[in-house]
Design an enzyme around this catalytic site. Structure first.
Site, PDB file in Angstrom:
ATOM      1  N   SER A 141       0.778  -1.029  -0.012  1.00 37.90           N
ATOM      2  CA  SER A 141       0.088  -0.108   0.052  1.00 37.90           C
ATOM      3  C   SER A 141       0.770   1.193   0.022  1.00 37.90           C
ATOM      4  O   SER A 141       2.057   1.132   0.457  1.00 37.90           O
ATOM      5  CB  SER A 141      -0.917  -0.100   1.303  1.00 37.90           C
ATOM      6  OG  SER A 141      -1.473   1.208   1.445  1.00 37.90           O
ATOM      7  N   TYR A 154      -2.481  -1.065  10.293  1.00 41.22           N
ATOM      8  CA  TYR A 154      -2.266  -1.260   8.824  1.00 41.22           C
ATOM      9  C   TYR A 154      -0.826  -0.656   8.348  1.00 41.22           C
ATOM     10  O   TYR A 154      -0.251  -1.416   7.818  1.00 41.22           O
ATOM     11  CB  TYR A 154      -3.583  -0.651   8.270  1.00 41.22           C
ATOM     12  CG  TYR A 154      -3.516  -0.685   6.846  1.00 41.22           C
ATOM     13  CD1 TYR A 154      -4.316  -1.858   6.257  1.00 41.22           C
ATOM     14  CD2 TYR A 154      -2.987   0.166   5.881  1.00 41.22           C
ATOM     15  CE1 TYR A 154      -4.697  -2.010   4.897  1.00 41.22           C
ATOM     16  CE2 TYR A 154      -3.416   0.008   4.607  1.00 41.22           C
ATOM     17  CZ  TYR A 154      -4.032  -1.085   4.139  1.00 41.22           C
ATOM     18  OH  TYR A 154      -4.266  -1.336   2.682  1.00 41.22           O
TER      19      TYR A 154
HETATM   20  P1  NAD Z   1     -11.322  -6.183  -0.220  1.00 41.55           P
HETATM   21  O1  NAD Z   1     -12.227  -6.208   1.152  1.00 41.55           O
HETATM   22  O2  NAD Z   1     -12.330  -5.749  -1.339  1.00 41.55           O
HETATM   23  O3  NAD Z   1     -10.987  -7.730  -0.430  1.00 41.55           O
HETATM   24  C1  NAD Z   1     -10.287  -8.340   0.490  1.00 41.55           C
HETATM   25  C2  NAD Z   1     -10.316  -9.709   0.222  1.00 41.55           C
HETATM   26  O4  NAD Z   1      -9.572 -10.423   1.226  1.00 41.55           O
HETATM   27  C3  NAD Z   1     -11.771 -10.483   0.166  1.00 41.55           C
HETATM   28  O5  NAD Z   1     -11.848 -11.423  -0.778  1.00 41.55           O
HETATM   29  C4  NAD Z   1     -11.922 -11.054   1.622  1.00 41.55           C
HETATM   30  O6  NAD Z   1     -12.860 -12.082   1.490  1.00 41.55           O
HETATM   31  C5  NAD Z   1     -10.280 -11.454   1.785  1.00 41.55           C
HETATM   32  N1  NAD Z   1     -10.130 -11.875   3.194  1.00 41.55           N
HETATM   33  C6  NAD Z   1     -10.240 -11.005   4.342  1.00 41.55           C
HETATM   34  N2  NAD Z   1      -9.764 -11.575   5.208  1.00 41.55           N
HETATM   35  C7  NAD Z   1      -9.410 -12.748   4.943  1.00 41.55           C
HETATM   36  C8  NAD Z   1      -8.691 -13.849   5.628  1.00 41.55           C
HETATM   37  N3  NAD Z   1      -8.602 -13.937   7.001  1.00 41.55           N
HETATM   38  N4  NAD Z   1      -8.297 -15.008   4.927  1.00 41.55           N
HETATM   39  C9  NAD Z   1      -8.485 -15.179   3.576  1.00 41.55           C
HETATM   40  N5  NAD Z   1      -9.236 -14.116   2.862  1.00 41.55           N
HETATM   41  C10 NAD Z   1      -9.581 -12.876   3.544  1.00 41.55           C
HETATM   42  O7  NAD Z   1      -9.905  -5.243  -0.100  1.00 41.55           O
HETATM   43  P2  NAD Z   1      -9.227  -4.691  -1.290  1.00 41.55           P
HETATM   44  O8  NAD Z   1      -9.283  -3.174  -1.311  1.00 41.55           O
HETATM   45  O9  NAD Z   1      -9.256  -5.228  -2.614  1.00 41.55           O
HETATM   46  O10 NAD Z   1      -7.799  -5.030  -0.806  1.00 41.55           O
HETATM   47  C11 NAD Z   1      -7.034  -6.015  -1.169  1.00 41.55           C
HETATM   48  C12 NAD Z   1      -5.437  -5.591  -0.667  1.00 41.55           C
HETATM   49  O11 NAD Z   1      -5.084  -4.488  -1.326  1.00 41.55           O
HETATM   50  C13 NAD Z   1      -5.211  -5.520   0.720  1.00 41.55           C
HETATM   51  O12 NAD Z   1      -4.020  -6.215   1.248  1.00 41.55           O
HETATM   52  C14 NAD Z   1      -5.255  -4.067   0.989  1.00 41.55           C
HETATM   53  O13 NAD Z   1      -4.758  -3.884   2.159  1.00 41.55           O
HETATM   54  C15 NAD Z   1      -4.637  -3.638  -0.151  1.00 41.55           C
HETATM   55  N6  NAD Z   1      -4.829  -2.121  -0.644  1.00 41.55           N
HETATM   56  C16 NAD Z   1      -6.025  -1.871  -0.755  1.00 41.55           C
HETATM   57  C17 NAD Z   1      -6.265  -0.679  -1.173  1.00 41.55           C
HETATM   58  C18 NAD Z   1      -7.544   0.201  -1.395  1.00 41.55           C
HETATM   59  O14 NAD Z   1      -7.484   1.262  -1.509  1.00 41.55           O
HETATM   60  N7  NAD Z   1      -8.559  -0.558  -1.751  1.00 41.55           N
HETATM   61  C19 NAD Z   1      -5.186   0.378  -0.963  1.00 41.55           C
HETATM   62  C20 NAD Z   1      -3.750  -0.120  -0.817  1.00 41.55           C
HETATM   63  C21 NAD Z   1      -3.681  -1.508  -0.545  1.00 41.55           C
END
Ligand code: NAD
Length: 259
Positions: A141, A154
């Site tokens: 991130s 985080y």
């Molecule tokens: P999201 O909530 O849409 O998806 C998260 C996924 O992880 C889902 O499929 C959920 O079921 C799964 N998950 C959650 N807990 C779990 C567990 N214990 N075991 C297995 N699977 C699990 O989130 P996203 O925004 O797509 O985030 C995905 C990654 O990207 C994360 O690591 C997040 O930190 C990172 N990220 C997101 C953003 C953003 O702005 N959305 C920015 C930077 C980084």
């Protein structure tokens, strides 16, 4: 990419789902994962398989549990014969001042956003070494590079995974394996949607003001990153053109971390 097999952790939603779709579109076998085991989870994998005529399996594994993380890699190897690409994507968020931060939320964020990558990577590297080729991509991130208030767990986990990425990259550099991180800025996924109410409370702002002044305030382009843009970055990092990109991060944050 036809015969390669990729695991994308946490891929029933958001960024992980987009990466799973993009990898399937490149002809890879893909393992879609989350912690639940519902008909809907399996349907996601079936839909991707039907759209791209490739093998896509849903494998349940809770990324907060190290044993499950390692079993996910073992089950994938058993099913497809190899684990060529590992995308450590599963992640959760919680927003609160450090003195009010629930310890159980701290533990869950460190386990899912950081320790899971240790367990899956440790299990996958021997298979990649044997194959003489591998790609590990950690979805970090902008918060792996800079901090924001109220996100202590985080930011700690994401800084940790950037360090983990560099360390693994050095260890596997001569084995045909690369390990890199992608550092997205704000992507409008369910994870971001879910934190808007907490941000509204923490900053005492309405929804529109949080989006404009807290989230996109940091992103110089003033636009959310799309899941497809992250998936395209991941697809490039697994390509042969990226074979010499190792131990670094690719920021996809509209310029946030340039400031
Ligand atoms: P999201 O909530 O849409 O998806 C998260 C996924 O992880 C889902 O499929 C959920 O079921 C799964 N998950 C959650 N807990 C779990 C567990 N214990 N075991 C297995 N699977 C699990 O989130 P996203 O925004 O797509 O985030 C995905 C990654 O990207 C994360 O690591 C997040 O930190 C990172 N990220 C997101 C953003 C953003 O702005 N959305 C920015 C930077 C980084």
């Amino acid at each position: 990419m036809t015969s390669r097999t990729a695991i994308v952790t946490g891929s029933t939603s958001g960024i992980g789902l987009a990466i799973a779709k993009a990898f399937a579109a490149s002809g890879m076998n893909v393992v879609v994962n989350s912690f639940s085991d519902t008909a809907q989870d399996h349907a996601i994998a079936e839909t991707i398989a039907n759209e791209h005529s490739t093998e896509v399996a849903y494998l349940q594994a809770d990324m907060s549990n190290g044993v499950d993380c390692r079993a996910l890699v073992a089950k994938t190897a058993e099913k497809f014969g190899s684990v060529d690409i590992l995308v450590n994507n599963a992640g959760i968020q919680h927003v609160a001042p450090v003195e009010e931060f629930p310890p159980e939320k701290w533990d869950a964020i460190i386990a899912i956003n950081l320790s899971s990558a240790f367990h899956t990577t440790a299990a996958a590297i021997p298979l990649m070494k044997k194959a003489g080729w591998g790609r590990v991509i950690n979805i970090a991130s902008a918060h792996g590079l800079v901090a924001s208030p109220f996100k202590s767990a985080y930011v700690s986990a994401k800084h940790g995974i950037v360090g983990f990425t560099k360390t693994v990259a050095l260890e596997v550099a001569t084995a045909g394996i690369t390990c890199n991180a992608i550092c997205p800025g704000y992507v409008l996924t369910p994870l971001v949607e879910a934190q808007i109410p907490d941000q509204m409370k923490a900053h005492d702002m309405d929804r529109e003001t949080v989006i404009r002044d807290v989230m996109l305030d940091k992103q110089p382009t003033k636009k959310f990153v799309t899941v497809e843009q992250i998936a395209a970055t991941a697809t490039f990092l697994v390509s042969d053109a990226a074979a010499q990109i190792n131990g670094t991060h690719v920021s996809v944050d509209g310029g946030w971390t340039a400031a």
